[in-house]
Structure formats: structure tokens, C-alpha cells
Design an enzyme around this catalytic site. Structure first.
Site, short mmCIF file in Angstrom:
data_model
loop_
_atom_site.label_atom_id
_atom_site.label_comp_id
_atom_site.label_asym_id
_atom_site.label_seq_id
_atom_site.Cartn_x
_atom_site.Cartn_y
_atom_site.Cartn_z
N ASP A 1 41.11 29.95 26.61
CA ASP A 1 41.47 30.31 25.06
C ASP A 1 41.91 31.78 25.40
O ASP A 1 41.67 32.00 26.34
CB ASP A 1 39.88 30.93 24.91
CG ASP A 1 38.87 29.33 23.84
OD1 ASP A 1 39.69 28.24 23.81
OD2 ASP A 1 37.82 28.92 23.85
N ARG B 1 23.55 25.90 15.24
CA ARG B 1 22.48 27.24 15.31
C ARG B 1 22.15 26.66 14.42
O ARG B 1 22.08 25.64 13.06
CB ARG B 1 23.18 28.01 15.01
CG ARG B 1 24.55 28.07 13.90
CD ARG B 1 25.13 29.29 13.87
NE ARG B 1 26.41 30.09 14.51
CZ ARG B 1 27.59 29.81 14.46
NH1 ARG B 1 27.79 29.46 13.15
NH2 ARG B 1 28.93 30.07 15.19
N ARG C 1 31.55 24.38 24.43
CA ARG C 1 32.40 25.05 23.54
C ARG C 1 31.77 25.43 22.19
O ARG C 1 32.13 26.28 21.43
CB ARG C 1 33.67 24.05 23.56
CG ARG C 1 34.42 24.44 24.65
CD ARG C 1 35.74 23.92 25.01
NE ARG C 1 36.54 24.41 23.70
CZ ARG C 1 37.18 25.35 24.26
NH1 ARG C 1 37.73 25.92 25.03
NH2 ARG C 1 38.86 25.54 23.10
N TYR D 1 40.85 24.97 31.66
CA TYR D 1 40.28 24.73 29.50
C TYR D 1 40.37 26.04 28.84
O TYR D 1 38.81 26.56 28.52
CB TYR D 1 39.41 24.34 29.37
CG TYR D 1 39.69 23.79 27.91
CD1 TYR D 1 40.29 23.69 26.99
CD2 TYR D 1 39.08 22.67 27.70
CE1 TYR D 1 40.66 24.01 25.40
CE2 TYR D 1 38.10 22.05 26.05
CZ TYR D 1 39.75 22.53 25.35
OH TYR D 1 38.80 22.05 23.74
N GLU E 1 47.20 16.40 13.95
CA GLU E 1 47.74 16.28 15.09
C GLU E 1 46.88 14.51 15.69
O GLU E 1 45.77 14.68 16.38
CB GLU E 1 46.23 16.85 16.14
CG GLU E 1 46.80 18.47 16.41
CD GLU E 1 45.97 20.20 16.15
OE1 GLU E 1 45.65 19.81 16.77
OE2 GLU E 1 46.39 20.68 16.12
N ARG F 1 42.96 16.34 13.61
CA ARG F 1 42.66 16.85 12.50
C ARG F 1 44.09 17.13 11.89
O ARG F 1 44.49 16.88 12.37
CB ARG F 1 42.36 18.58 13.33
CG ARG F 1 43.49 18.86 14.03
CD ARG F 1 41.90 20.38 15.15
NE ARG F 1 42.77 20.66 16.68
CZ ARG F 1 42.38 20.96 17.58
NH1 ARG F 1 41.04 21.99 17.01
NH2 ARG F 1 42.98 21.83 18.05
N ARG G 1 46.27 15.84 29.04
CA ARG G 1 45.93 15.86 28.14
C ARG G 1 47.39 15.59 26.48
O ARG G 1 47.39 17.36 27.05
CB ARG G 1 45.50 15.10 26.92
CG ARG G 1 44.93 14.68 26.26
CD ARG G 1 44.61 13.41 26.27
NE ARG G 1 44.66 12.66 25.04
CZ ARG G 1 44.58 11.08 24.94
NH1 ARG G 1 45.13 10.82 25.69
NH2 ARG G 1 44.62 10.95 24.61
#
Ligand code: UDP
Length: 378
Positions: free
Chosen positions: A353, A179, A175, A351, A303, A283, A252
Site C-alpha cells: 500500500d 469486526r 487485508r 502488494y 475497473e 468496482r 494482474r
């Protein structure tokens, strides 16, 4: 003579899948009832207003997609701003840019050029003895080397998922882009942003002409509720739908600790990840930065990943081997269940998005309503 039921579809769950399906069905002249056990619609994209700030009540949501039709679709309901997600990672008090890019490599190693950074990673990877990565840890080590893995991935991942990184599927690390440019954009997608005014306007637009009943739990009254419609669209937990006949699927959970602070800018960024094992949260989100807010106060959310019991709020499917095998049994049962359409993160144990859920809801709706999918999931 069979009497037609009051509704064509009973849609269980008013998150993105349910709301998009309802919108498409209504457009096709169908009559839907949407129910949700929560006191508000929108599933996990729901936003609440605190101190004039749109707070992403169930975790940060940043819309991104490469799929132009999906981008155009959501833009019918909301204006999107030009927010670009560029999170930072806090590791042992030091800050690093994410995703892994030339800025991160400079912060770690003072490398100036892609050649230097590539060489550094290649040297670290050369010491490993991994040929065909079989799990999350091996894939991450092979792509990024042991130093980045140890500092920015391993501990974050193990607290996020509550298990060893060797027990997680390798697709999860894919995910995150890697780069060799100085580019902190967390996503590679062409289109990205946050709806101005939060996500609720999208849900409101999708459900504008559909009857929605809140505080209604399908599981406690499924017989009567199902009998009101010709078909059911189910977006809840697939294992719960089948009364856990093949055992529980693991999800989870997250616990959110929200604070209003008397400062206009707490951390200078919408998302800061905490990568150390010693910090219990993953986070801190500072919501105003998603919309470049100028309010005098700020709202932050920590979180905390948590394990959840059967009746806890599920957030992430845990697609390890045991659960994936179990899900296949549920999927077979779902395929054999006539008059019920299963969709979304919980019903497909996937999972997803947001853009993928939308694409899949449109595809399933088209298949159902016109027997012809127009959209394909990326
Ligand atoms: N991840 C990590 N360190 C980070 C951010 C992410 O190791 O600082 C890993 C972690 O395993 C996480 C996965 O990458 O579960 C996917 O991250 P993403 O930000 O996509 O997760 P989400 O926003 O869906 O919680």
C-alpha cells in the site's frame, strides 16, 4: 583517476518509491535524475482533472496508515481531508456494507447483536472441515463462513485475480477487516484521508528540486542512461530488469472505462464493488466523493481486471507459489547486483500500500545515504 558522473542517482520511475527516494537524496545533498516512461510523473497515484474533479487515473487511492511518522511525512506536502473509505458491495442487485461488520450481518441475516452474528458465523463454519487454512479460499471460509464467502468474496476475487481462490495466497483476504461493531470504515488504521487537490501535489512537492525527464524508457536505452549516474534506483518490473532470465513474473492488470455523466451524483458513494461473476468489472469509482465534490457533473470509472502480456501495464503482483518462487531467484540476482537499488511494488514484487512504499523508500534511502534505517515498514 575516476571521473565523477553527472548524477549520484538515476531513479527509474517517478511513483511514490522513486519520488520519496529522490526527495531524501536531494535533502542529503545528492544530485538525482528521475526518469519515467510515462508522459507524466507520479506512477499510479497520478490524478487528472476532468470537469473540475480529481480523477484517480490508475485506480482509487485512499491513504491510510498507523505509522505516525509516515502520516506526518505526507502531510508536509498536502493537506488531507477526512475522507473515510466505506465501500458498498453489490451482490445480485442487493447492497451490503463493507468491510464485513454488524451492518453487513444485519443486511444478510437481520442479526441485531454481535452475539447473534458470531453465532451465525460459528454455525456456518462448524460445517466446514478446515483446520489449517492453506489458501485464500480456506482462510476466507474459516473466518467468515460459506454464505459471505459465496456472496461477497469468491466471485469478486476470482475475477479480480483471474484464477481460482484456492490458488491464491491467504494473506490477501487479511487485508479486509472483520469486526463486530456497526463500523463501515474499510481500514483499521489511525490516520486516513485523501489529499485535498489530489495526489499530484505530493509528487510535485517530492520532486520540486529534482530534474525529471518524462517519456524516457530505461529499458530501451539502459546502458547510456545508467552511465550518467553513480547508482541506479530501479522501481520498474524486476523481471524486465533482468531480461526475464528466470521467466516472467505474472501481474494482474486493469482496464479503466471512464465516463463523464451529466448528473451531480451517480451512485452516492466513492466506491461500489460488484461481487457477481456475471458483471465483468469489479468496482465503480465515483471520484468526486473522495473530495466531497460539489461539481454539477460527475466522473465514474469502471475497473475491469485483465491479464496482461509482457509489455502491458502491471498493477498487482500475483504472489502465488510459482511466482513467489520465481521472484526469489530475481531477488537473489538483485542482491548480487552492485550499484542498483530495487524498490516499490514492481521491483519488490510486493502488494504494497502507499504508506508501506513510503516507509520502505525512506528506510532504503536512509540506509543508502546514512547507512542507518530510521523507519521500519509496518
Ligand atoms: N475482496 C472481495 N470482495 C470485495 C472486496 C475485496 O473478495 O468486495 C477481496 C479480493 O480478493 C481483493 C482483496 O479482498 O483482491 C483485497 O481487496 P482490496 O480492496 O484491498 O483490494 P485493492 O483495493 O488493492 O484492489
Amino acid at each position: 583517476m575516476t571521473v565523477r558522473k553527472k548524477f549520484d542517482y538515476l531513479i527509474v520511475g517517478s511513483g511514490l518509491f522513486g519520488a520519496v527516494f529522490a526527495y531524501e537524496a536531494r535533502k542529503a545533498g545528492k544530485h538525482c535524475l528521475v526518469i519515467d516512461k510515462r508522459k507524466q510523473a507520479g506512477g499510479n497515484v497520478y490524478c487528472k482533472k476532468v470537469e473540475g474533479i480529481n480523477v484517480h487515473a490508475y485506480g482509487a487511492h485512499i491513504f491510510h496508515t498507523n505509522n505516525k511518522p509516515v502520516w506526518d511525512y505526507v502531510n508536509q506536502f498536502a493537506e488531507f481531508n477526512n475522507y473515510i473509505n466505506a465501500p458498498l458491495a453489490n451482490c445480485n442487485g442487493e447492497l451490503y456494507n463493507l468491510p464485513f461488520n454488524m451492518n453487513t450481518f444485519y443486511q444478510l441475516w437481520k442479526t441485531h447483536t454481535p452475539e447473534q452474528a458470531l453465532k451465525k458465523i460459528a454455525e456456518q463454519v462448524a460445517g466446514l472441515n478446515i483446520k489449517n487454512p492453506a489458501n485464500f479460499e480456506e482462510q476466507a471460509l474459516l473466518s467468515l463462513g460459506p454464505e459471505i464467502y459465496e456472496k461477497l468474496i469468491k466471485h469478486y476475487t476470482e475475477k479480480q485475480w483471474g484464477r481460482k481462490a484456492t490458488d491464491l495466497p491467504l494473506f490477501i483476504i487479511k487485508r479486509l477487516p472483520l469486526r463486530f461493531t456497526f463500523n463501515n470504515n474499510y481500514f483499521d488504521d489511525k490516520y486516513q484521508g485523501v489529499p485535498v487537490g489530489g495526489y499530484n501535489c505530493i509528487i510535485e512537492g517530492l520532486l520540486k528540486e529534482t530534474e525529471v525527464r518524462l517519456n524516457v524508457d530505461f529499458m530501451t536505452n539502459r546502458g547510456e542512461l545508467s552511465s550518467m549516474a553513480e547508482k541506479v534506483v530501479f522501481t520498474g518490473k524486476i523481471d524486465a530488469f533482468f531480461e526475464y532470465r528466470f521467466g516472467e513474473l505474472e501481474y494482474r492488470g486493469l482496464r479503466f472505462e471512464e465516463e463523464v455523466l451529466n448528473t451531480n451524483n451517480y451512485q452516492g458513494n466513492a466506491v461500489i464493488n460488484y461481487c457477481d461473476a456475471s458483471v465483468p468489472f469489479t468496482r465503480i469509482i465515483e471520484h468526486k466523493h473522495f473530495e466531497f465534490g460539489q461539481q454539477s457533473k460527475t466522473v465514474i470509472t469502471r475497473e475491469y481486471p485483465i491479464s496482461i502480456a509482457k509489455d502491458g501495464e502491471p498493477f498487482y503482483p500475483v504472489n502465488d507459489e510459482v511466482n513467489s518462487t520465481r521472484y526469489k531467484l530475481y531477488k537473489t540476482a538483485a542482491l548480487a547486483t552492485t550499484n542498483v537499488i530495487f524498490g516499490g511494488r514492481l521491483a519488490e514484487y510486493k502488494y504494497y500500500d502507499m504508506h508501506q512504499v513510503i516507509a520502505s523508500a525512506i528506510a532504503k534511502a536512509n540506509q543508502e545515504l546514512f547507512r542507518e534505517p530510521e523507519f521500519h515498514i509496518l
